[in-house]
Design a protein around this motif. Sequence first.
Motif: not given
Length: 192
Positions: A149-172
């Motif tokens: 679960l350790v590498p799976i959790t790390g990969g999941l957190l990286t994926y969620l961070k990248q997805r959150l950055q794409r959804r937010l606009s540069p001003t947000q």
Amino acid sequence: MTSRWLTPVFRSGFLLLCGLWLGTGGDLVPLALAQEPPLARVLLQPGDRGPEVGQLQRQLAELGFYAGEIDAIFGEDTAAAVRSLQQQQTIPVDGLMGAQTWLALAAAQAAARPTLPFPLIAQTVSFTPLIVAQPAPPPSALWLGLMPLVPITGGLLTYLKQRLQRRLSPTQLSKTPKFSEPPKPPKPPPCR
């Protein structure tokens, strides 16, 4: 794996004890200290030569009575050593190696030879197997279940961070606090 070297160790220990027992006529003393049986009880006197005299010189030297060269010649040094032995063993001092002096020599050798009773040797000589490497115990079942679960959790957190950055606009994105920099403290009011 252990039996490969353990069997020869026990076999050599058994052979060592048998050699100590048989090589000394049943007396358990080290083989280096065991003496060969004395030569025929011949009378040796100054002027005699031969292997009997050489053995006598070696035996007297081992007991500390003779310090000269072992040359198999019954000379003055050998006679002096025999007289010292006779004096120490409290027998008539004549410098001749007769039957009584041969017995005194054997008694002096027996007194000088350290002997140990059999049970003491059996307790003293022991063979402990050498443990070269002992494997670590296996990990617990819980640890084995959590490790994937350790590498799976790390990969999941990286994926969620990248997805959150794409959804937010540069001003947000600029309004969101950055985790790498600590927040700045508020400025104090100006003093009057």
